[in-house]
Design a protein around this motif. Structure first.
Motif, short mmCIF file in Angstrom:
data_model
loop_
_atom_site.label_atom_id
_atom_site.label_comp_id
_atom_site.label_asym_id
_atom_site.label_seq_id
_atom_site.Cartn_x
_atom_site.Cartn_y
_atom_site.Cartn_z
N TRP A 16 -2.35 26.64 5.33
CA TRP A 16 -2.34 25.34 4.73
C TRP A 16 -0.76 25.30 4.61
CZ3 TRP A 16 -5.74 22.22 2.42
CH2 TRP A 16 -7.16 22.87 2.52
N PHE A 17 -0.28 23.76 4.78
CA PHE A 17 1.00 23.61 4.50
C PHE A 17 1.52 23.49 3.39
CE2 PHE A 17 4.47 20.21 4.27
CZ PHE A 17 5.47 21.11 4.68
N HIS A 18 2.38 24.31 2.65
CA HIS A 18 2.57 24.10 1.39
C HIS A 18 3.75 23.12 1.16
CE1 HIS A 18 0.52 27.87 -0.16
NE2 HIS A 18 0.38 27.84 1.35
N THR A 19 3.67 22.06 0.52
CA THR A 19 4.37 20.94 0.55
C THR A 19 5.72 21.05 -0.44
OG1 THR A 19 3.45 19.75 -1.16
CG2 THR A 19 2.62 19.14 0.96
N GLY A 20 5.53 21.65 -1.58
CA GLY A 20 6.45 21.98 -2.43
C GLY A 20 6.51 20.93 -3.65
N ASP A 21 5.56 20.03 -3.44
CA ASP A 21 5.16 18.84 -4.44
C ASP A 21 4.19 18.97 -5.32
OD1 ASP A 21 7.26 16.80 -3.44
OD2 ASP A 21 5.85 16.49 -1.55
N ILE A 22 4.05 18.49 -6.37
CA ILE A 22 3.45 18.96 -7.74
C ILE A 22 2.51 17.46 -7.68
CG2 ILE A 22 2.99 19.38 -10.12
CD1 ILE A 22 4.08 21.51 -8.40
N GLY A 23 1.28 17.63 -7.70
CA GLY A 23 0.33 16.37 -7.97
C GLY A 23 -0.94 16.74 -8.41
N SER A 24 -1.76 15.69 -8.25
CA SER A 24 -3.40 15.90 -8.94
C SER A 24 -4.11 14.90 -8.18
CB SER A 24 -3.31 15.51 -10.40
OG SER A 24 -2.86 14.08 -10.71
N LEU A 25 -5.41 15.28 -7.81
CA LEU A 25 -6.20 14.56 -7.28
C LEU A 25 -7.21 13.90 -8.46
CD1 LEU A 25 -7.19 16.58 -4.05
CD2 LEU A 25 -6.01 14.34 -4.13
N LEU A 79 0.75 -1.03 0.03
CA LEU A 79 -0.06 -0.01 -0.04
C LEU A 79 0.84 1.18 0.07
CD1 LEU A 79 -2.49 -1.20 2.63
CD2 LEU A 79 -2.99 -1.18 0.26
N GLU A 80 0.73 2.10 -1.52
CA GLU A 80 1.69 3.00 -1.18
C GLU A 80 1.11 4.36 -0.63
OE1 GLU A 80 4.63 5.11 -4.81
OE2 GLU A 80 2.95 3.81 -5.28
N GLY A 81 2.08 5.18 0.18
CA GLY A 81 1.57 6.40 0.79
C GLY A 81 2.52 7.30 0.45
N TYR A 82 2.06 8.66 0.99
CA TYR A 82 3.06 9.94 0.82
C TYR A 82 2.97 10.53 1.81
CZ TYR A 82 3.37 14.70 -0.48
OH TYR A 82 3.62 16.13 -0.59
N GLY A 83 4.05 11.21 2.35
CA GLY A 83 4.13 12.09 3.34
C GLY A 83 5.46 12.80 3.63
N LEU A 84 5.56 13.94 4.71
CA LEU A 84 6.89 14.59 4.79
C LEU A 84 6.90 14.68 6.19
CD1 LEU A 84 4.73 16.36 2.73
CD2 LEU A 84 6.98 17.27 2.03
#
Length: 598
Positions: free
Chosen positions: A439-448, A371-376
């Protein structure tokens, strides 16, 4: 602008802190093994009652030694039982844990201890103690240094023999949910690491909601997890705290050098790791099959597993013929691969970098779902993850329950929720920049997508703009190239250049085997084979696979094979194995220039 959220599944205690976990476990699950430790080379279970007693004994020692509520106490050690014990002991003494990577240089240790104002540190080895000692004269606030391998835990126990249980109870209840639990210093791919202040609320919201959403993976008395990630990294802390909250049994090992043996002995039901671990599992299995003359069978089995997994996502499901092939390969190949993972493991959670769709389908196809996830660090580890019952391979999942993910107009991923960090320690300017408008600005680019599943396509600051004006996100192609068994690391270059190029390092573990199979001289190295036509052809096949994922303008036109791997010791990787792009670009400027000379 698009955003998605899910309702919280766990309510954060209004006045509680993380010490509540060990007390609750001892009260509600006194005889349940919540953790295991190595004794004489064998795994030995530690019950909730015993663990609480050991935590309190260490906490008493800290209190007796003068550690005050709110003090910062550093931990510099490999992943081991005592790390978890001392983490909870520090919290029970009302203090704040400051993790330090055990591979940190003297300069890094000085910065983290000095910036955090740590009054004490627990180290593991003589080498760690020597590193601290070399900078101690520049750390006037540092009063105590204890060493695990030097009997430091027992020393704390003796020091605290006159401190009462009531005193620990009182001290441990001082911190509230919004008080700092830990200051985790970011890996520092550029500049000095910043200290992320994570509160007790952050961990409760993070781990509580993960455990509830993935409850079948956290069944008390049935499930277990083996932790081999560094506990100085926030992902490692997640793997420590979430099992304690469930509770399920937690085992710890210092590294992945003997991971196969550790998995066989511990037999976990759950693994949490980074993609490189799962890539190694696949590549090692394939290389062994080839060495045994069974390479074609393995490749057919792998193709079948991938096809089977892909079919699971269709309305019709796998065909009868595919099911028959899948059952046959399960006996021949898949069952043996699951045995290598301990024989009981069904799920893994992967984070830190993209896993890749092909590998995700392969593992699900063999009966081991990753199960892939994402975080910082700033999001206390996972801020999105794939649910166990609705996985979408190729995405990093849906938002943590109780949190919100928003995609800004420029594609940046923004986060909101109780799990987020409180700010950067002693750095108001950086805090205000990162937490703009709530809002926390992650610096990552993505899409929902329409179901709220997130895809990460690159880093905002890592976007390469070629001389032709084409924007290129390096991660997409780098991950595909790195999936090849021969490739250790890949860094795409081309900012301001006429086309995209790449620096490639060769995996030393597989190079020897490849060299033997291709008739290369014994003892061949990446340096000696850097211009070898066969090696270049093999790397080109990896590049071709990477190019298939992007447009022609984004594809790698030329690459250079480097003589040495990027490592943490060489200064090119962070402790969490992320590329320090600016360092690589500086140290290999001549190699990059050579790509564009002809």
């Amino acid at each position: 602008m698009r955003e998605f959220s899910l309702p919280a599944l766990y309510e954060v205690p209004a006045d509680g802190n993380l010490t509540d976990i060990v007390r609750r476990n001892a009260a509600q699950h006194p005889d349940v093994a919540v953790i295991a430790r190595k004794v004489g080379g064998a795994w030995t279970d530690v019950t909730a009652t015993v663990f609480l007693a050991e935590v309190q004994a260490a906490a008493k020692g800290l209190i007796a030694s003068g550690v005050q509520a709110g003090d910062r106490v550093a931990l510099m050690s490999r992943t081991r039982y005592e790390w978890t014990l001392l983490d909870f002991a520090i919290w029970s003494a009302g203090a704040v844990t400051v993790p330090v990577y055990e591979t940190s240089s003297a300069e890094q240790v000085q910065w983290i201890l000095g910036d955090s104002g740590a009054t004490a540190i627990v180290v593991e080895l003589d080498s760690h103690a020597a590193t601290v000692e070399s900078v101690r004269d520049r750390l006037p606030q540092l009063k105590h240094v204890w060493q695990i391998e030097g009997g430091g835990v027992d020393e704390l126990g003796r020091a605290g023999k006159d401190v009462t249980d009531a005193a620990v109870e009182e001290r441990g209840s001082l911190a509230k949910a919004d008080d700092p639990a830990t200051i985790v210093y970011t890996s520092g791919t550029t500049g000095r690491p910043k200290g992320c202040v994570l509160t007790h609320r952050s961990f409760f919201a993070e781990c509580g909601n993960i455990v509830e959403r993935l409850r079948p993976l956290f069944r008390t008395g049935e499930c277990s997890v083996l932790l081999f990630l560094p506990l100085a990294h926030v992902f490692g802390r997640l793997v420590q705290v979430a099992p304690m909250m469930a509770p399920i049994k937690l085992g710890t090992v210092p590294d992945i050098k003997n991971l196969t043996d550790e998995l066989a002995a511990f037999r976990p039901t759950l693994i949490l790791g980074v993609p490189r671990v799962f890539e190694k599992v696949y590549n090692s299995a394939r290389a062994k099959a080839q060495a045994d003359g069974k390479g074609r069978i393995f490749d057919k089995a792998a193709d079948t597993a991938i096809a089977y997994s892909r079919a699971l996502d269709t309305s019709a499901g796998p065909s009868i013929g595919l099911k028959i092939k899948h059952r046959a390969f399960d006996k021949l190949v898949y069952s043996k691969l699951r045995a290598v993972l301990g024989g009981r493991v069904e799920y893994a959670i992967s984070g830190g970098a993209p896993l890749g769709e092909r590998l995700g389908h392969f593992f699900r196809g063999i009966g081991f779902t990753v199960l892939e996830g994402y975080g910082l660090t700033e999001s206390c580890a996972a801020t999105t993850f794939n649910p166990w019952d609705r996985q979408k391979i190729g995405t990093v999942g849906q938002p943590l329950p109780g949190s919100v993910v928003r995609i800004a107009d420029d594609g940046e991923v923004l986060l909101h929720g109780e799990h987020l960090f409180k700010g950067y320690w002693n750095n108001e300017a950086a805090t205000e920049e990162a937490l703009a408008d709530g809002w926390f600005h992650t610096g990552d680019i993505g899409s929902l997508d329409e179901d709220g599943y997130l895809r990460i396509t690159g880093r905002k600051k890592e976007i390469i703009v070629t001389a032709g004006g084409k924007n290129v996100a390096p991660a997409v192609i780098e991950d595909r190239i790195r999936a090849h068994a021969l490739v250790a690391e890949c860094m795409v270059v081309g900012d301001g250049r006429p086309f995209v190029g790449a620096l490639v390092t060769v995996d030393d573990e597989f190079l020897g085997r490849w060299a033997d199979e291709h008739g290369k001289p014994a003892g061949s190295t990446a340096a000696s084979l850097a211009q070898d036509p066969d090696l270049l052809a093999a790397i080109q096949s990896a590049v071709d696979d990477g190019n298939a994922a992007v447009s022609k303008a984004e594809s790698v036109r030329k690459f250079r094979v480097l003589a040495h791997q990027f490592t943490e010791e060489s200064g090119h990787l962070t402790p969490s194995l992320k590329l320090k792009r600016n360092v690589v670009a500086k140290d290999y400027a001549a190699e990059i220039e050579a790509i564009y000379q002809s």
